[in-house]
Design an enzyme around this catalytic site. Sequence first.
Site, PDB file in Angstrom:
ATOM      1  N   GLU A  87      22.466  39.899  27.506  1.00 58.37           N
ATOM      2  CA  GLU A  87      21.241  39.809  26.337  1.00 58.37           C
ATOM      3  C   GLU A  87      20.649  38.410  26.803  1.00 58.37           C
ATOM      4  O   GLU A  87      19.660  37.908  26.075  1.00 58.37           O
ATOM      5  CB  GLU A  87      22.113  39.693  25.128  1.00 58.37           C
ATOM      6  CG  GLU A  87      22.945  38.877  24.571  1.00 58.37           C
ATOM      7  CD  GLU A  87      24.314  38.932  24.896  1.00 58.37           C
ATOM      8  OE1 GLU A  87      24.558  39.714  25.798  1.00 58.37           O
ATOM      9  OE2 GLU A  87      25.162  38.241  24.416  1.00 58.37           O
TER      10      GLU A  87
ATOM     11  N   HIS B 134      27.219  38.224  29.307  1.00 54.13           N
ATOM     12  CA  HIS B 134      26.160  38.341  28.168  1.00 54.13           C
ATOM     13  C   HIS B 134      25.055  38.986  29.024  1.00 54.13           C
ATOM     14  O   HIS B 134      24.119  38.022  29.249  1.00 54.13           O
ATOM     15  CB  HIS B 134      25.831  37.163  27.620  1.00 54.13           C
ATOM     16  CG  HIS B 134      27.281  36.546  26.774  1.00 54.13           C
ATOM     17  ND1 HIS B 134      27.335  36.711  25.485  1.00 54.13           N
ATOM     18  CD2 HIS B 134      28.199  35.702  27.096  1.00 54.13           C
ATOM     19  CE1 HIS B 134      28.617  36.051  25.068  1.00 54.13           C
ATOM     20  NE2 HIS B 134      28.899  35.654  25.993  1.00 54.13           N
TER      21      HIS B 134
ATOM     22  N   CYS C 248      31.446  40.404  25.513  1.00 51.41           N
ATOM     23  CA  CYS C 248      32.230  39.303  25.298  1.00 51.41           C
ATOM     24  C   CYS C 248      33.106  39.232  23.947  1.00 51.41           C
ATOM     25  O   CYS C 248      34.011  40.011  23.903  1.00 51.41           O
ATOM     26  CB  CYS C 248      31.545  37.961  25.292  1.00 51.41           C
ATOM     27  SG  CYS C 248      32.252  36.487  25.776  1.00 51.41           S
TER      28      CYS C 248
HETATM   29  N1  GLN Z   1      36.142  33.161  23.190  1.00 53.15           N
HETATM   30  C1  GLN Z   1      35.343  34.037  22.098  1.00 53.15           C
HETATM   31  C2  GLN Z   1      36.280  34.936  21.575  1.00 53.15           C
HETATM   32  O1  GLN Z   1      37.163  34.847  21.461  1.00 53.15           O
HETATM   33  C3  GLN Z   1      34.219  34.822  23.193  1.00 53.15           C
HETATM   34  C4  GLN Z   1      33.240  34.056  23.402  1.00 53.15           C
HETATM   35  C5  GLN Z   1      31.878  34.731  23.421  1.00 53.15           C
HETATM   36  O2  GLN Z   1      31.610  35.946  22.818  1.00 53.15           O
HETATM   37  N2  GLN Z   1      30.884  34.158  24.133  1.00 53.15           N
HETATM   38  O3  GLN Z   1      35.974  35.619  20.536  1.00 53.15           O
END
Ligand code: GLN
Length: 207
Positions: free
Chosen positions: A179, A177, A78
């Site tokens: 995890e 994710h 992410c």
């Molecule tokens: N929107 C977040 C970002 O721009 C990422 C979101 C996340 O890691 N759950 O870093």
Amino acid sequence: MVIGVFALQGDVREHVHALTASGASAIAVRRPSELAQVDGLVIPGGESTVMSRLSKVFGLLEPIRERIASGMPVYGSCAGMIMLASTVLDGRADQESFGGIDMTVRRNAFGRQVDSFETDLEFSGVEGDPVHAVFIRAPWVEGVAPDVEVLARVSGGPADGRIVAVRQGNLLATSFHPELTGDLRVHDLFVRMVQEADNQATEEAVR
Ligand code: GLN
């Protein structure tokens, strides 16, 4: 073999648990001296703009870039995926990534209405049932260079066909994710990547 988890921001504990359950030793990385001890690095989910700022403040931006350039395996989930992207769309103007994967990633790409959602994905290199993927204000990959391997795409719905997992050399990134779900297969894959890189380095040293 020790795997670090970038620990200036994000869901560090969950990755440490997943790596440990996958049989690796995991440590938190907040400073260059800790980075120097690890054979691989996980960049967690969190907020990439904050990761960018804190990496500069704590002197980790350049050292992580150097380790990536010298072949250290890194897995970003992410926000971590955003940190591995060569190009970030819808970022803050002053946001910097570590880079490493030749891809264009769009932050918060799935739209504000669907802040988070879950779906099952076919994931190339992960055996067995589809991977249950949890997306939270997630990025997607809008474009990749030819030598970036696409490992998973969303199937169905408004984001049908969007790329959400990639690999380029020793770098792995997912929009979602693993995890958070207790399914260790993506972490297992990364632990194998770190072991392979470690074995290769040992062979080269012996030669
Ligand atoms: N929107 C977040 C970002 O721009 C990422 C979101 C996340 O890691 N759950 O870093």
